[in-house]
Design a protein around this motif. Sequence first.
Motif, PDB file in Angstrom:
ATOM      1  N   LEU A 124     -26.933 -59.377 -40.746  1.00  0.00           N
ATOM      2  CA  LEU A 124     -27.025 -57.967 -41.096  1.00  0.00           C
ATOM      3  C   LEU A 124     -26.930 -57.814 -42.611  1.00  0.00           C
ATOM      4  O   LEU A 124     -27.701 -57.065 -43.237  1.00  0.00           O
ATOM      5  CB  LEU A 124     -25.921 -57.175 -40.397  1.00  0.00           C
ATOM      6  CG  LEU A 124     -26.089 -55.651 -40.422  1.00  0.00           C
ATOM      7  CD1 LEU A 124     -27.351 -55.243 -39.691  1.00  0.00           C
ATOM      8  CD2 LEU A 124     -24.881 -54.977 -39.777  1.00  0.00           C
ATOM      9  N   ILE A 125     -26.001 -58.578 -43.206  1.00  0.00           N
ATOM     10  CA  ILE A 125     -25.857 -58.517 -44.667  1.00  0.00           C
ATOM     11  C   ILE A 125     -27.121 -59.042 -45.349  1.00  0.00           C
ATOM     12  O   ILE A 125     -27.652 -58.418 -46.272  1.00  0.00           O
ATOM     13  CB  ILE A 125     -24.614 -59.299 -45.112  1.00  0.00           C
ATOM     14  CG1 ILE A 125     -23.371 -58.503 -44.712  1.00  0.00           C
ATOM     15  CG2 ILE A 125     -24.639 -59.549 -46.618  1.00  0.00           C
ATOM     16  CD1 ILE A 125     -22.082 -59.238 -44.915  1.00  0.00           C
ATOM     17  N   ASN A 126     -27.606 -60.177 -44.867  1.00  0.00           N
ATOM     18  CA  ASN A 126     -28.875 -60.690 -45.406  1.00  0.00           C
ATOM     19  C   ASN A 126     -29.971 -59.647 -45.307  1.00  0.00           C
ATOM     20  O   ASN A 126     -30.733 -59.435 -46.242  1.00  0.00           O
ATOM     21  CB  ASN A 126     -29.329 -61.934 -44.631  1.00  0.00           C
ATOM     22  CG  ASN A 126     -28.512 -63.151 -45.021  1.00  0.00           C
ATOM     23  OD1 ASN A 126     -27.851 -63.146 -46.058  1.00  0.00           O
ATOM     24  ND2 ASN A 126     -28.543 -64.175 -44.187  1.00  0.00           N
ATOM     25  N   ALA A 137     -18.265 -66.467 -32.866  1.00  0.00           N
ATOM     26  CA  ALA A 137     -19.233 -67.012 -33.820  1.00  0.00           C
ATOM     27  C   ALA A 137     -20.523 -66.200 -33.774  1.00  0.00           C
ATOM     28  O   ALA A 137     -21.129 -65.938 -34.804  1.00  0.00           O
ATOM     29  CB  ALA A 137     -19.514 -68.479 -33.511  1.00  0.00           C
ATOM     30  N   ASP A 138     -20.878 -65.777 -32.544  1.00  0.00           N
ATOM     31  CA  ASP A 138     -22.116 -65.022 -32.412  1.00  0.00           C
ATOM     32  C   ASP A 138     -22.069 -63.731 -33.197  1.00  0.00           C
ATOM     33  O   ASP A 138     -23.008 -63.370 -33.895  1.00  0.00           O
ATOM     34  CB  ASP A 138     -22.366 -64.690 -30.932  1.00  0.00           C
ATOM     35  CG  ASP A 138     -22.724 -65.946 -30.178  1.00  0.00           C
ATOM     36  OD1 ASP A 138     -22.903 -66.976 -30.849  1.00  0.00           O
ATOM     37  OD2 ASP A 138     -22.811 -65.880 -28.944  1.00  0.00           O
ATOM     38  N   ILE A 139     -20.955 -63.044 -33.071  1.00  0.00           N
ATOM     39  CA  ILE A 139     -20.866 -61.747 -33.731  1.00  0.00           C
ATOM     40  C   ILE A 139     -20.819 -61.940 -35.241  1.00  0.00           C
ATOM     41  O   ILE A 139     -21.390 -61.157 -35.995  1.00  0.00           O
ATOM     42  CB  ILE A 139     -19.644 -60.948 -33.183  1.00  0.00           C
ATOM     43  CG1 ILE A 139     -19.888 -59.454 -33.355  1.00  0.00           C
ATOM     44  CG2 ILE A 139     -18.348 -61.327 -33.833  1.00  0.00           C
ATOM     45  CD1 ILE A 139     -20.629 -58.861 -32.200  1.00  0.00           C
ATOM     46  N   HIS A 140     -20.175 -63.048 -35.682  1.00  0.00           N
ATOM     47  CA  HIS A 140     -20.190 -63.342 -37.116  1.00  0.00           C
ATOM     48  C   HIS A 140     -21.602 -63.593 -37.606  1.00  0.00           C
ATOM     49  O   HIS A 140     -22.009 -63.095 -38.650  1.00  0.00           O
ATOM     50  CB  HIS A 140     -19.293 -64.560 -37.423  1.00  0.00           C
ATOM     51  CG  HIS A 140     -17.846 -64.232 -37.311  1.00  0.00           C
ATOM     52  ND1 HIS A 140     -16.868 -65.188 -37.210  1.00  0.00           N
ATOM     53  CD2 HIS A 140     -17.209 -63.036 -37.280  1.00  0.00           C
ATOM     54  CE1 HIS A 140     -15.692 -64.594 -37.111  1.00  0.00           C
ATOM     55  NE2 HIS A 140     -15.886 -63.293 -37.147  1.00  0.00           N
ATOM     56  N   GLN A 141     -22.316 -64.376 -36.819  1.00  0.00           N
ATOM     57  CA  GLN A 141     -23.715 -64.642 -37.166  1.00  0.00           C
ATOM     58  C   GLN A 141     -24.484 -63.335 -37.323  1.00  0.00           C
ATOM     59  O   GLN A 141     -25.246 -63.149 -38.262  1.00  0.00           O
ATOM     60  CB  GLN A 141     -24.385 -65.478 -36.056  1.00  0.00           C
ATOM     61  CG  GLN A 141     -24.221 -66.959 -36.216  1.00  0.00           C
ATOM     62  CD  GLN A 141     -24.819 -67.460 -37.515  1.00  0.00           C
ATOM     63  OE1 GLN A 141     -25.721 -66.853 -38.066  1.00  0.00           O
ATOM     64  NE2 GLN A 141     -24.294 -68.573 -38.021  1.00  0.00           N
ATOM     65  N   PHE A 142     -24.247 -62.458 -36.378  1.00  0.00           N
ATOM     66  CA  PHE A 142     -24.945 -61.183 -36.391  1.00  0.00           C
ATOM     67  C   PHE A 142     -24.670 -60.425 -37.690  1.00  0.00           C
ATOM     68  O   PHE A 142     -25.588 -59.957 -38.371  1.00  0.00           O
ATOM     69  CB  PHE A 142     -24.537 -60.345 -35.180  1.00  0.00           C
ATOM     70  CG  PHE A 142     -25.144 -58.977 -35.155  1.00  0.00           C
ATOM     71  CD1 PHE A 142     -26.433 -58.780 -34.692  1.00  0.00           C
ATOM     72  CD2 PHE A 142     -24.422 -57.879 -35.614  1.00  0.00           C
ATOM     73  CE1 PHE A 142     -26.997 -57.525 -34.685  1.00  0.00           C
ATOM     74  CE2 PHE A 142     -24.997 -56.619 -35.615  1.00  0.00           C
ATOM     75  CZ  PHE A 142     -26.279 -56.429 -35.153  1.00  0.00           C
ATOM     76  N   PHE A 143     -23.372 -60.354 -38.044  1.00  0.00           N
ATOM     77  CA  PHE A 143     -23.046 -59.592 -39.252  1.00  0.00           C
ATOM     78  C   PHE A 143     -23.556 -60.291 -40.501  1.00  0.00           C
ATOM     79  O   PHE A 143     -23.968 -59.654 -41.459  1.00  0.00           O
ATOM     80  CB  PHE A 143     -21.532 -59.333 -39.330  1.00  0.00           C
ATOM     81  CG  PHE A 143     -21.124 -58.183 -38.458  1.00  0.00           C
ATOM     82  CD1 PHE A 143     -21.480 -56.879 -38.809  1.00  0.00           C
ATOM     83  CD2 PHE A 143     -20.416 -58.384 -37.275  1.00  0.00           C
ATOM     84  CE1 PHE A 143     -21.123 -55.817 -38.001  1.00  0.00           C
ATOM     85  CE2 PHE A 143     -20.073 -57.323 -36.465  1.00  0.00           C
ATOM     86  CZ  PHE A 143     -20.419 -56.031 -36.823  1.00  0.00           C
ATOM     87  N   GLY A 152     -36.016 -55.020 -43.578  1.00  0.00           N
ATOM     88  CA  GLY A 152     -35.171 -56.137 -44.017  1.00  0.00           C
ATOM     89  C   GLY A 152     -34.311 -56.657 -42.870  1.00  0.00           C
ATOM     90  O   GLY A 152     -34.219 -57.873 -42.633  1.00  0.00           O
ATOM     91  N   ILE A 153     -33.718 -55.734 -42.144  1.00  0.00           N
ATOM     92  CA  ILE A 153     -32.844 -56.138 -41.034  1.00  0.00           C
ATOM     93  C   ILE A 153     -33.664 -56.783 -39.915  1.00  0.00           C
ATOM     94  O   ILE A 153     -33.277 -57.815 -39.364  1.00  0.00           O
ATOM     95  CB  ILE A 153     -32.039 -54.909 -40.515  1.00  0.00           C
ATOM     96  CG1 ILE A 153     -31.046 -54.473 -41.600  1.00  0.00           C
ATOM     97  CG2 ILE A 153     -31.324 -55.237 -39.225  1.00  0.00           C
ATOM     98  CD1 ILE A 153     -30.432 -53.110 -41.371  1.00  0.00           C
TER      99      ILE A 153
END
Lengths: 377, 306, 254
Positions: free
Chosen positions: B11-13, B2-8, B263-264
Amino acid sequence: MLGGALRRRVRWLPFGLSDAPLSRLLVGVAVVIVLAMIPMLDRNSSHISAFADTGYVMILAFGLNIIVGYTGLLALGFAAFFAIGSYTYAFLASPQYGVHLSFWPMLLVSAAVAAIFGLLLGAPTLRLRGDYLAIVTLGFGEIVPQVFQNLDKYTGGPDGIAGIDQPRLFGYAFGFNPTPYYYLYFVIIVICLVLLNNLRNSRVGRTWMAIREDELAAEHMGINTTSAKLLAFSLGSAFAGVAGVIYAAKLSTVSPSGFDFNTSVMILAAIVLGGMGNLIGVLFGSAIIGLLNFFVLPQSSNWAHSLGTALHMDFLQGVDLNAYRFMIYGIILVLVMLFRPEGLVPSAARRAELHAEQEAGAGIALQEQAEFGADIP
Amino acid sequence: MADIHQFFQQLINGVALGGVYALIALGYTMVYGIIELINFAHGDVYTLGSFFSLSILGLIPLSHIASGPALGLIALVVILAAALLCGIVGVLVERLAYRRLRNAPRLAPLITAIGVSLILENIMQLWKGNSEVPFPQFLPDRWHIVGGVKFDDRAVLVVAVSVAFMIALNLFVFRTRLGKAMRATAQDRDAAQLMGININSTIAWTFFIGSALAGVAGFISGMYYGTTFFLNGYQAGLKAFTAAVLGGIGNITGAMLGGFLIGIVEAMTSQYISDQWTSVVVFSILILILVFRPSGLLGEQVPEKV
Amino acid sequence: MSALLSLRSVSKTFGGLAAVKSLSLDVERGAIVSLIGPNGAGKSTVFNLITGIYAPTDGTISLDGRALNGMKPSAVAASGIMRTFQNIRLFAFMSVLDNVMVGRHVRMRAAVWDGAFHTPSARREESAVAQSAMQLLEFVGLRRYAHEWARNLPYGMQRRLEIARALAPEPSLLLLDEPAAGTNPAEKQALMDLVTSIRDRGVTVLLIEHDMRLVMGISDEIHVLDYGEKIAAGLPETVRRDPRVIEAYLGKGA
């Protein structure tokens, strides 16, 4: 004969007042008396409150004028130092931490704290080019209120700190009555004017202006430009600290929203309007902006509403002139810079006066040199 | 996981937000490159872009149009119209407020620019009011899931549009006559003039292009966030300026890089620290960059500037 | 007695370009020493090295036996070297008198509170400095313009004001960077007379001049630079006849 008497100096006066010709002192005294009587003539306390609030605009403008007007450093986030001054007082004289230090010494303490923050920000940034410095100070101006807002455990967050102690003098409590604050601002402004006028015509004041005119040449005159700029920056910030204390005490509450970019812009507009580096100009400019902000716009909205009701014009009943405030500041900044960069108050008065003395003969000019020192620009 | 998903996800945001910042930053960097002015009003031109888009969209009966290609065409037309209008505003601002002060002390036009910014903000406040304005979501809202990370067409749109305009700008600046004139004027205004370059029109074009890009940014951020606000341009402008400084002011590639980085950083700050600290973090970066590396990331390595 | 100012094999390179190459030079106390040479010979670079704008790549510069290397311009000024600029750099929106009083900065003591409160000592200092500044303005012939803005003076007077400003702290060495540039022949002559009388006041003068003829009459010693190198030095008559100097000024084959 009378003319001669008016040009004399009163030698026994302290603090450089003895340098001003009698005519100037008399005008000054007359203005002081009239302004001091205003709370007796106008009994409407919301008016007095507006006039009093104009006082903090003036003190802030004096401070910013040292930085921008004298030294030529554009500082955009000046409200940050105002915020620091206010919160310093709020922390040390409110139920927030249960500390209740006395108001009067806090004027100096807050000034010192604001000056220290001025040093901390200035030390690494004052060597930057003018427009970069402007942006750095702007960034600082954004950070400070944000930090006060976010550290809600310590600062009360967006709501700020309430119940701030109000001053007492010889047993008299200021409370929420605007009149004593009016007089307090009044006294402090007069003191500021005298000291700043002295300072402008001193070794340190010349140093600042030399830096404004040509930094490299100033450096070659033996001026340590870094420390001179730091001094201007921290001294200007100290003024903001003093203004912050009185502001917080009068409202008895502080919150981050009072210190945003709008406040910085208001002060900038005040000194640009009056004339940067021109003390009388700054006084007038900040009086105009302060009165516009606290008195004219709110009052004239009311007038327009009454007029609209009387004439049955819906447009006038609903008008809110406050909504045009920043348009007005913006137009002032643009028009003054484009068409009258020296500001509204002409320095021609000073020039004409200088010419007059010059015609009186070079010998007199030498003897009267010390007197020039006292001319408010 | 879940953490890595959150990160990506963030990242997209961040990349989407960065696309907006990058487009705005380009205008700052181009104008600074050519006349050494921090065009303080530039952020407000960006907000104007979203306001113009809103007004144009109001003229189109969106609910009667169903087909995807037609909607795409509408989006393109609105983007170009907003860009054109913003470009015109930019040129007018330069002509009326800055040109007279081109040889004045540097602080004079900066103060004027602050004034212009206040005027534009106040006009927009009177125009659309004191609160957030909803932005019509007329494009079909399709979601994609790639490796557990969700994103929708809007994110794709933002990134695609901003990258497309950046490529176009690069081609323009390095491949066309006018682009060459801009680079020459940025290098040495007097010499460029002696070479027969019309300085006034070159500077006007620089403002036009920079402001048009801000207009594009106004549209895509309206699409992405679904809302706009008259004061958005103040903070967004300051952050985009930070991006321009981070990349090396005057440097086009730097502005794009800086835009995406800011942005990132902003997205990551709101994920891992807190939403309310994003401004503090970004402006601290601004101060630190100016103090420790005023030339920015690409300031020295790539000396081209426009 | 040792020289007042001495440069020992001073070099300055910018990137790969040598602006000044291993220059040695002594300026004796009480002399007028001129530094001449064609455009781009490195004369102004020498001034910028002495006054601390640039640090020398190599070599030492010393005043009265004390090394100046690594000092900031303000420290160099405080040690007794004042200068004028090739392109006049006055404080334009300050009065003529204030310009000279700024020049006196390093000899003044008043701190910020002295200025704010006009303490008696600060007042005494101010009026003494104003008085001596007026005398200096008298010396350069600008006394009646004391209260004009510096920028309102005509060009030739601005040059004189720059000199008065530089003389204000009673420097031991005055560096003049093309003081006669852009002035008419009558003003040129007056300026050269002024330089002589400055020397007579006990101030040592190092003068940059482009025009060789002009400095011949007043210099005690002339150093000729070309492409950053000293190609000749000595009394005016010696330098005038030196074939290398003639070549540098007129080109080969002249």
